[in-house]
Structure formats: C-alpha cells, structure tokens
Design a protein around this motif. Structure first.
Motif, PDB file in Angstrom:
ATOM      1  N   ASP A  25      31.703  17.179  32.563  1.00 38.35           N
ATOM      2  CA  ASP A  25      30.408  16.589  32.233  1.00 38.35           C
ATOM      3  C   ASP A  25      30.678  15.323  31.420  1.00 38.35           C
ATOM      4  OD1 ASP A  25      28.016  16.238  30.278  1.00 38.35           O
ATOM      5  OD2 ASP A  25      27.228  17.692  31.710  1.00 38.35           O
ATOM      6  N   SER A  26      29.871  14.303  31.615  1.00 39.23           N
ATOM      7  CA  SER A  26      30.106  13.012  30.951  1.00 39.23           C
ATOM      8  C   SER A  26      30.005  13.100  29.428  1.00 39.23           C
ATOM      9  CB  SER A  26      29.123  11.965  31.485  1.00 39.23           C
ATOM     10  OG  SER A  26      27.782  12.368  31.239  1.00 39.23           O
ATOM     11  N   ARG A  27      29.402  14.174  28.928  1.00 39.74           N
ATOM     12  CA  ARG A  27      29.286  14.345  27.477  1.00 39.74           C
ATOM     13  C   ARG A  27      30.530  14.971  26.864  1.00 39.74           C
ATOM     14  NH1 ARG A  27      23.563  17.316  28.381  1.00 39.74           N
ATOM     15  NH2 ARG A  27      24.799  18.001  30.196  1.00 39.74           N
ATOM     16  N   ASN A  28      31.506  15.323  27.708  1.00 39.11           N
ATOM     17  CA  ASN A  28      32.673  16.076  27.245  1.00 39.11           C
ATOM     18  C   ASN A  28      33.983  15.319  27.458  1.00 39.11           C
ATOM     19  OD1 ASN A  28      30.797  18.156  26.896  1.00 39.11           O
ATOM     20  ND2 ASN A  28      31.348  19.144  28.834  1.00 39.11           N
ATOM     21  N   ASP A  29      34.928  15.593  26.578  1.00 38.93           N
ATOM     22  CA  ASP A  29      36.337  15.302  26.802  1.00 38.93           C
ATOM     23  C   ASP A  29      37.082  16.623  26.703  1.00 38.93           C
ATOM     24  OD1 ASP A  29      36.137  12.585  27.247  1.00 38.93           O
ATOM     25  OD2 ASP A  29      36.521  12.033  25.153  1.00 38.93           O
ATOM     26  N   ILE A  30      38.087  16.792  27.534  1.00 38.42           N
ATOM     27  CA  ILE A  30      38.837  18.046  27.604  1.00 38.42           C
ATOM     28  C   ILE A  30      40.290  17.789  27.235  1.00 38.42           C
ATOM     29  CG2 ILE A  30      39.524  19.971  29.092  1.00 38.42           C
ATOM     30  CD1 ILE A  30      37.117  19.153  30.920  1.00 38.42           C
ATOM     31  N   PHE A  31      40.797  18.564  26.288  1.00 37.36           N
ATOM     32  CA  PHE A  31      42.179  18.458  25.825  1.00 37.36           C
ATOM     33  C   PHE A  31      42.863  19.797  26.096  1.00 37.36           C
ATOM     34  CE2 PHE A  31      39.587  15.524  23.492  1.00 37.36           C
ATOM     35  CZ  PHE A  31      40.366  14.390  23.302  1.00 37.36           C
ATOM     36  N   ILE A  32      44.010  19.754  26.748  1.00 38.39           N
ATOM     37  CA  ILE A  32      44.691  21.003  27.111  1.00 38.39           C
ATOM     38  C   ILE A  32      46.108  21.013  26.562  1.00 38.39           C
ATOM     39  CG2 ILE A  32      45.393  22.544  28.975  1.00 38.39           C
ATOM     40  CD1 ILE A  32      43.254  21.297  30.721  1.00 38.39           C
ATOM     41  N   HIS A  33      46.421  22.083  25.846  1.00 36.67           N
ATOM     42  CA  HIS A  33      47.788  22.332  25.382  1.00 36.67           C
ATOM     43  C   HIS A  33      48.373  23.453  26.230  1.00 36.67           C
ATOM     44  CE1 HIS A  33      50.948  24.387  23.102  1.00 36.67           C
ATOM     45  NE2 HIS A  33      51.185  23.216  22.550  1.00 36.67           N
ATOM     46  N   PHE A  34      49.400  23.116  27.010  1.00 35.24           N
ATOM     47  CA  PHE A  34      50.120  24.121  27.784  1.00 35.24           C
ATOM     48  C   PHE A  34      51.309  24.619  26.967  1.00 35.24           C
ATOM     49  CE2 PHE A  34      48.024  21.840  31.269  1.00 35.24           C
ATOM     50  CZ  PHE A  34      47.546  22.906  32.027  1.00 35.24           C
ATOM     51  N   ASP A  35      51.469  25.924  26.946  1.00 32.48           N
ATOM     52  CA  ASP A  35      52.625  26.517  26.283  1.00 32.48           C
ATOM     53  C   ASP A  35      53.900  25.815  26.752  1.00 32.48           C
ATOM     54  OD1 ASP A  35      54.748  28.254  25.473  1.00 32.48           O
ATOM     55  OD2 ASP A  35      53.334  29.918  25.392  1.00 32.48           O
ATOM     56  N   LYS A  36      54.755  25.493  25.803  1.00 29.37           N
ATOM     57  CA  LYS A  36      55.982  24.769  26.126  1.00 29.37           C
ATOM     58  C   LYS A  36      56.882  25.556  27.073  1.00 29.37           C
ATOM     59  CE  LYS A  36      59.497  21.948  23.825  1.00 29.37           C
ATOM     60  NZ  LYS A  36      60.047  21.538  22.494  1.00 29.37           N
ATOM     61  N   LYS A  37      56.726  26.870  27.105  1.00 24.95           N
ATOM     62  CA  LYS A  37      57.551  27.699  27.991  1.00 24.95           C
ATOM     63  C   LYS A  37      57.235  27.456  29.470  1.00 24.95           C
ATOM     64  CE  LYS A  37      56.457  31.605  25.863  1.00 24.95           C
ATOM     65  NZ  LYS A  37      55.828  31.086  24.624  1.00 24.95           N
ATOM     66  N   ILE A  38      56.093  26.838  29.742  1.00 22.80           N
ATOM     67  CA  ILE A  38      55.709  26.560  31.125  1.00 22.80           C
ATOM     68  C   ILE A  38      56.523  25.371  31.633  1.00 22.80           C
ATOM     69  CG2 ILE A  38      53.827  25.809  32.630  1.00 22.80           C
ATOM     70  CD1 ILE A  38      51.932  27.194  30.634  1.00 22.80           C
ATOM     71  N   GLY A  39      57.215  25.576  32.732  1.00 21.59           N
ATOM     72  CA  GLY A  39      58.050  24.508  33.274  1.00 21.59           C
ATOM     73  C   GLY A  39      57.239  23.350  33.823  1.00 21.59           C
ATOM     74  N   SER A  40      56.390  23.619  34.799  1.00 20.01           N
ATOM     75  CA  SER A  40      55.555  22.565  35.379  1.00 20.01           C
ATOM     76  C   SER A  40      54.092  22.968  35.247  1.00 20.01           C
ATOM     77  CB  SER A  40      55.908  22.340  36.851  1.00 20.01           C
ATOM     78  OG  SER A  40      55.681  23.513  37.609  1.00 20.01           O
ATOM     79  N   VAL A  41      53.297  22.046  34.768  1.00 16.24           N
ATOM     80  CA  VAL A  41      51.878  22.334  34.540  1.00 16.24           C
ATOM     81  C   VAL A  41      51.097  22.070  35.820  1.00 16.24           C
ATOM     82  CG1 VAL A  41      52.118  21.746  32.110  1.00 16.24           C
ATOM     83  CG2 VAL A  41      51.322  20.011  33.726  1.00 16.24           C
ATOM     84  N   PRO A  42      49.972  22.736  35.992  1.00 15.07           N
ATOM     85  CA  PRO A  42      49.176  22.550  37.205  1.00 15.07           C
ATOM     86  C   PRO A  42      48.510  21.182  37.248  1.00 15.07           C
ATOM     87  CG  PRO A  42      47.994  23.913  35.647  1.00 15.07           C
ATOM     88  CD  PRO A  42      49.364  23.730  35.086  1.00 15.07           C
ATOM     89  N   ILE A  43      48.205  20.731  38.440  1.00 12.77           N
ATOM     90  CA  ILE A  43      47.475  19.478  38.606  1.00 12.77           C
ATOM     91  C   ILE A  43      45.991  19.751  38.422  1.00 12.77           C
ATOM     92  CG2 ILE A  43      46.873  17.644  40.231  1.00 12.77           C
ATOM     93  CD1 ILE A  43      49.615  18.067  41.523  1.00 12.77           C
ATOM     94  N   LEU A  44      45.390  19.027  37.508  1.00 10.03           N
ATOM     95  CA  LEU A  44      43.967  19.172  37.216  1.00 10.03           C
ATOM     96  C   LEU A  44      43.300  17.808  37.308  1.00 10.03           C
ATOM     97  CD1 LEU A  44      44.364  21.384  34.021  1.00 10.03           C
ATOM     98  CD2 LEU A  44      43.665  22.216  36.274  1.00 10.03           C
ATOM     99  N   ARG A  45      42.018  17.790  37.610  1.00 10.13           N
ATOM    100  CA  ARG A  45      41.308  16.512  37.641  1.00 10.13           C
ATOM    101  C   ARG A  45      39.847  16.714  37.260  1.00 10.13           C
ATOM    102  NH1 ARG A  45      40.399  14.920  44.031  1.00 10.13           N
ATOM    103  NH2 ARG A  45      39.207  16.785  44.631  1.00 10.13           N
ATOM    104  N   THR A  46      39.264  15.656  36.755  1.00  5.85           N
ATOM    105  CA  THR A  46      37.843  15.638  36.444  1.00  5.85           C
ATOM    106  C   THR A  46      37.233  14.370  37.032  1.00  5.85           C
ATOM    107  OG1 THR A  46      38.288  14.561  34.312  1.00  5.85           O
ATOM    108  CG2 THR A  46      38.068  16.965  34.301  1.00  5.85           C
ATOM    109  N   PHE A  47      35.921  14.401  37.219  1.00  2.00           N
ATOM    110  CA  PHE A  47      35.213  13.237  37.739  1.00  2.00           C
ATOM    111  C   PHE A  47      34.303  12.605  36.683  1.00  2.00           C
ATOM    112  CE2 PHE A  47      36.176  15.919  41.387  1.00  2.00           C
ATOM    113  CZ  PHE A  47      36.777  15.007  42.251  1.00  2.00           C
ATOM    114  N   ASN A  48      33.902  13.373  35.683  1.00  2.00           N
ATOM    115  CA  ASN A  48      32.953  12.896  34.679  1.00  2.00           C
ATOM    116  C   ASN A  48      33.490  12.988  33.255  1.00  2.00           C
ATOM    117  OD1 ASN A  48      30.619  12.479  36.581  1.00  2.00           O
ATOM    118  ND2 ASN A  48      30.913  14.668  36.890  1.00  2.00           N
ATOM    119  N   ALA A  49      34.199  14.062  32.953  1.00  2.00           N
ATOM    120  CA  ALA A  49      34.748  14.258  31.600  1.00  2.00           C
ATOM    121  C   ALA A  49      36.109  13.585  31.484  1.00  2.00           C
ATOM    122  CB  ALA A  49      34.878  15.747  31.310  1.00  2.00           C
ATOM    123  N   GLY A  50      36.446  13.174  30.266  1.00  2.00           N
ATOM    124  CA  GLY A  50      37.804  12.722  30.017  1.00  2.00           C
ATOM    125  C   GLY A  50      38.736  13.924  30.002  1.00  2.00           C
TER     126      GLY A  50
END
Length: 285
Positions: A25-50
């Motif tokens: 949503d354009s009113r939101n920004d999303i910040f994600i912390h992936f556990d360092k134990k994860i080798g490769s993080v998933p591909i994610l995308r947004t169209f309105n939120a940062g």
C-alpha cells in the motif's frame, strides 16, 4: 498515516509473500530482516509500498539477545529513512486480519498510543529466572546436548541457592514481543540501546521484556493503549492454547473474523493452507 512494517523472517516464505502482498500500500514501507542463517533470501516485490531488505543481518537464536539485536536492526533501518506514524513489528508468519483502510483509520483514531501487550498474571518468578539470573549459552538454548543442559540448569540453580539476583533496581515488565509503536517511542528505544544490550546480556527471552520495561519506566507509559489485556494491548490475535503457540486452522476463521485485533499470528502452510488464503482474500482486503 505513514507506516513502517518491520518483519523478522526465517522460514515459510510462501506466507511471507502473502504478508508482503497484503501490506503493498502506498502508505507503507516494508523492512525485512532475514535470519543470517538463511543462505539465499526469496525474491519479493511490491508495486505501491517501499520494500527494503536489510543487508546487515543477525544470526537470530530463539530466546537469545540476538532476537533483540534483529529488532534493533529493523528499528534503525526504518528511522534512517525518515519518520513514520507507526512502526509495526511482525514475524514472517503473521498476517493482517483487517484491511489497510481499517488499520489506518484505527491508528488515526488512536494516534499517539503505544500498542504494547502487558502480561497480567504474576510474573515475578518468571522475570527473576529470565532476566535477574545469568544464563549460560542462551544463544544455544535449543541444543539438547546433555552437558550443556546440565551446565545451564546447574548454573541457574547455584544462583537460586545463594540468592543472587542481578538488575535489582529495574522494574521489569513482560508481554508479547509483537508491537506497534509511535515514532517518538521508537527513537527512545534506540536511544536506550546501550542500556538494553548491557542489562539483558546473558538473559533469556529479553524480546518479551525490553520494550515493555522501557515503556513502563518512561513518560511514554501514559500513552499505552491498554494495560488490562495483553492481546488487546498489542492488537494481535495470537494462537495461545494451554501455554503453547498453535497455528491458526480453518476452524478458527470465525474467531479471527470476529476479533478486534489488527494482526494475527501464527500461520503455517504445513498445518493449514486454506486458512491463509481465506484470511488474505476476505479479512485483509
């Protein structure tokens, strides 16, 4: 209303993708912390939120202070981007159970309140054990090796026998880890980081205690939304049953639909995929 959604993620990436979609949503920004134990993080995308994926990651261990470190990474990343009305701490297996319009309307009506859950039952023995004793190997608590288990238990028992208590001057409080906080209080939490890391070093489950303790012992205490209900205080519907956290199932839909909470946890694709889809398609729209 401008929101920062702060997500601690380590598994169940199919649910995480749905969570990100509901927050896009354009009113939101999303910040994600992936556990360092994860080798490769998933591909994610947004169209309105940062969308911001943290590069500086922590090896998060359940019950350890590293959980708090991960939260601080999120608080610091979000505040470095500017000022938000609210910062919502979620796990990667949470979902909103209200629409973005509803959530923003609710926050506007209650602007300035801290949505922090406080445990109402007697917690003194638990607090003493968790944060007023020294814990050996807290980062390795789930390790079932006999020697470490004996050393951990023996060290705690020795402190009990001699009556040792650390942090005697602190009025500790406890509740849910998952919170929604104002900009002013988040910046206060960041200012207190050195104190938090020192006070909670070699403790257990500090993530359920440090925010509650900081708020209760500060002028922000007057802005707490509700101190009479842990769940209502943080506006989360959490699947506790007999002291254990269970994933939501399809038969729980009516309970989720009738809840006044903004968010629910936890969901599990292995336990029940249908409830996840139903929440996203009906409650979060």
């Amino acid at each position: 209303m401008r929101n920062a959604y702060l997500i601690l993620a380590h598994n169940e990436f199919s649910i995480l993708r749905k969570l990100v979609d509901t927050l896009d949503d354009s009113r939101n920004d999303i910040f994600i912390h992936f556990d360092k134990k994860i080798g490769s993080v998933p591909i994610l995308r947004t169209f309105n939120a940062g969308l911001y994926i943290l590069e500086d990651r922590v090896d998060v261990r359940w019950g350890d202070l590293s959980v708090v470190e991960g939260e601080y990474k999120l608080f610091e990343a979000a505040t470095s981007k500017g000022q938000y009305d609210y910062y919502h701490l979620l796990s990667g297996v949470d979902l909103p159970i209200k629409s973005q319009d509803y959530i923003n309307g609710f926050l506007e009506e209650n602007s300035g309140k801290q949505f922090i859950g406080y445990t109402l039952t007697e917690i003194t023995p638990e607090v003493v054990r968790k944060v007023q004793r020294y814990h050996l190997f807290p980062e390795d608590f789930k390790n079932k090796r006999f020697l470490k288990r004996v050393l951990r238990a023996g060290f705690i028992k020795a402190q009990e026998i001699v009556g040792y208590k650390r942090n005697r001057e602190v009025n500790f409080k406890k509740g849910s880890q998952w919170v929604s906080l104002t900009d002013g209080f988040v910046r206060y939490v960041i200012e207190k980081k050195d104190w938090v890391m020192k006070t909670f070093r070699s403790t257990f489950c500090a993530d359920e205690i440090f925010v509650q303790t900081l708020c209760w012992n500060s002028p922000f205490r007057e802005t707490i939304y509700d101190t009479k209900s842990d769940a209502r205080g943080c506006m989360r519907c959490i699947g506790w049953e007999d002291g254990e956290l269970h994933p939501w199932m399809s038969e729980d839909y009516d309970r989720l639909a009738s809840s006044e909470a903004l968010f629910a946890r936890k969901f599990s694709s292995a336990a029940d995929k249908e409830i996840i889809d139903k929440v996203v398609e009906t409650l979060a729209k």
